[in-house]
Design a protein around this motif. Structure first.
Motif, short mmCIF file in Angstrom:
data_model
loop_
_atom_site.label_atom_id
_atom_site.label_comp_id
_atom_site.label_asym_id
_atom_site.label_seq_id
_atom_site.Cartn_x
_atom_site.Cartn_y
_atom_site.Cartn_z
N GLY A 96 -4.03 7.84 -7.47
CA GLY A 96 -2.43 8.89 -7.34
C GLY A 96 -2.30 6.95 -5.56
N GLY A 97 -3.96 6.29 -5.99
CA GLY A 97 -4.13 6.10 -4.25
C GLY A 97 -4.17 4.03 -5.12
N LEU A 153 -9.64 8.73 0.75
CA LEU A 153 -7.81 7.69 1.33
C LEU A 153 -7.00 7.60 0.34
CD1 LEU A 153 -10.02 4.70 2.08
CD2 LEU A 153 -9.63 6.18 3.51
N ASP A 154 -5.23 7.55 0.88
CA ASP A 154 -4.37 7.17 -0.03
C ASP A 154 -4.17 5.54 -0.17
OD1 ASP A 154 -3.45 10.38 0.50
OD2 ASP A 154 -3.43 9.06 2.64
N ALA A 155 -4.91 5.15 0.46
CA ALA A 155 -4.74 3.76 0.29
C ALA A 155 -6.45 2.74 0.15
CB ALA A 155 -3.23 2.78 0.22
N ALA A 156 -5.74 1.26 -0.30
CA ALA A 156 -7.23 0.97 0.68
C ALA A 156 -6.31 -1.02 0.64
CB ALA A 156 -8.22 0.94 0.06
N HIS A 189 1.41 2.49 14.61
CA HIS A 189 2.70 2.01 15.30
C HIS A 189 3.15 3.19 14.29
CE1 HIS A 189 6.31 1.32 16.82
NE2 HIS A 189 6.70 0.62 16.04
N GLU A 190 2.59 2.66 13.17
CA GLU A 190 4.08 4.38 11.89
C GLU A 190 2.84 5.67 11.54
OE1 GLU A 190 4.90 0.07 9.43
OE2 GLU A 190 3.45 1.47 8.61
N ALA A 217 0.93 -1.79 -0.15
CA ALA A 217 -0.55 -0.65 0.56
C ALA A 217 0.99 1.25 0.07
CB ALA A 217 -0.99 0.45 1.51
N GLY A 218 2.56 1.23 -0.09
CA GLY A 218 2.79 2.64 0.43
C GLY A 218 3.10 3.45 1.31
N ASP A 219 3.27 4.49 1.61
CA ASP A 219 3.77 4.62 2.52
C ASP A 219 2.03 5.76 2.49
OD1 ASP A 219 3.26 6.97 0.75
OD2 ASP A 219 5.21 7.86 1.17
N ALA A 220 0.73 5.31 2.36
CA ALA A 220 -0.40 5.85 2.58
C ALA A 220 -0.41 6.69 3.86
CB ALA A 220 -1.35 5.46 1.92
N GLU A 221 -0.84 7.47 4.32
CA GLU A 221 -1.12 8.37 5.70
C GLU A 221 -2.71 7.67 5.56
OE1 GLU A 221 -2.34 11.13 8.33
OE2 GLU A 221 -3.30 11.73 6.72
#
Ligand SMILES: [Zn+2]
Ligand SMILES: [Zn+2]
Length: 330
Positions: free
Chosen positions: A245-246, A222-225, A183-184, A159-163
């Protein structure tokens, strides 16, 4: 030993007394302390994955103690506690293996599918594919780390660095991934079956920023799912929720057919991808991480003999966290 056997896909597992397995060269014999129930077990039992070994002992989240060691398996010794994951053997020769992508090995063999797994008192495993486990987890807590945790973590990396991270299906994998993501420093948006208020409350308890039914849109882009539920209709829903870009990651091994969708929801450089299996490198990374983040693993333990009950509960969405089978003490 007691084992719960799949003799034909589509029929319940049968309790059977079979001879203890004997470790071949390179293998170890494990006394099973706990074995997780994974959704993939349901797909195998239901005949949704082709050509399982039959009769078969399911189970690929095995925590066990080495009881004896086959010839040449001297990287382990009697008394060691290890975990056995889905990836049971790879050829080491194909183009994928040679490129460090053994998860895609052309000839890979999988635990609890082509190799007997851990729904039993004993199991054998190739010592090279066993993982040492962080000591801070009990056997029952460590079991779900071996697939739900590991595959979930591979999906999180994909999912990459999705916040702002969406997760569809808040079961064993998502309940671990949500904690790693938090945690990230990411924010987690949890989607459950419509009406599953308990599942939504569980997600919020584990630090999700928002939880709601999969029939709803996320409250923000969302940035990724990551899709953990085996439901193809969730893919267009997730695409509609992710920003340009997600990435939408399909983390399961099987999914119902994906309905057609308009190109415009993929447009904007959105990416759809799957995650298949694991590499031993994934295992070392994730279990190392699990040893440093105190993950709160929620389990429902059942005696080994109640494997069918466990599978049925998972099928109907009645498991909070992860279901784990515990063999009788002998
Ligand atoms: Zn290979
Ligand atoms: Zn699994």
């Amino acid at each position: 030993m007691l084992a719960m056997l799949l003799t034909a896909p589509g029929s319940p597992l049968r309790p059977a007394t079979i001879p203890d397995p004997v470790p071949a060269a390179g293998q170890v014999l494990l006394r099973v302390g706990a074995c997780g129930i994974c959704r993939t077990d349901l797909h195998v039992a239901d005949g949704e994955l082709p050509e399982p070994k039959l009769p078969l002992v399911l189970g690929h989240e095995i925590v066990g103690e080495v009881a004896s060691v086959g010839a040449g398996a001297d990287r382990l010794e009697a008394g060691d506690r290890v975990g056995v994951p889905w990836l049971g053997w790879t050829c080491g020769e194909c183009r994928y293996c040679r490129a460090g992508r053994e998860n895609l090995c052309d000839r890979a063999r999988f635990t609890g599918y082509q190799i007997d797994g851990g729904y039993a008192e004993y199991a054998v495993a190739d010592a090279r594919y066993c993982f040492p486990l962080p000591p801070s987890y009990t056997d029952a807590e460590a079991a779900p780390l071996l697939c739900a945790g590991l595959i979930g973590h591979r999906a999180l990396r994909a999912a990459g660095d999705a916040e702002r991270l969406g997760v569809y299906g808040f079961g064993a994998a998502a309940h671990i991934v949500a904690q790693v993501a938090r945690h990230e420093g990411r924010r987690v948006f949890a989607f459950t079956r419509p009406g599953d208020a308990e599942g939504q409350a569980f997600a919020l308890e584990l630090g999700a920023a928002w939880a709601g039914p999969s029939s709803e849109h996320a409250p923000e882009e969302l940035d990724a799912a990551i899709i953990f539920a085996p439901v193809g209709a969730l893919l267009p829903a997730a695409l509609r929720s992710v920003a340009k870009g997600g990435t939408v990651v399909c983390a399961g091994i099987h999914m119902s057919p994906i309905p057609s969708f308009p190109y415009e929801i993929l447009w904007g450089e959105r990416v759809v991808r799957s995650v298949a299996n694991l590499t031993r490198q994934d295992g070392a990374e994730f279990l190392g991480l699990a040893g440093t983040i105190p993950l709160r693993i929620t389990t429902t333990s059942l005696p080994l003999e109640q494997a069918n009950e466990g599978l049925n509960r998972l099928r109907s969405g009645q498991v909070r966290g992860a279901a784990v089978l515990i063999p009788p003490i002998r």
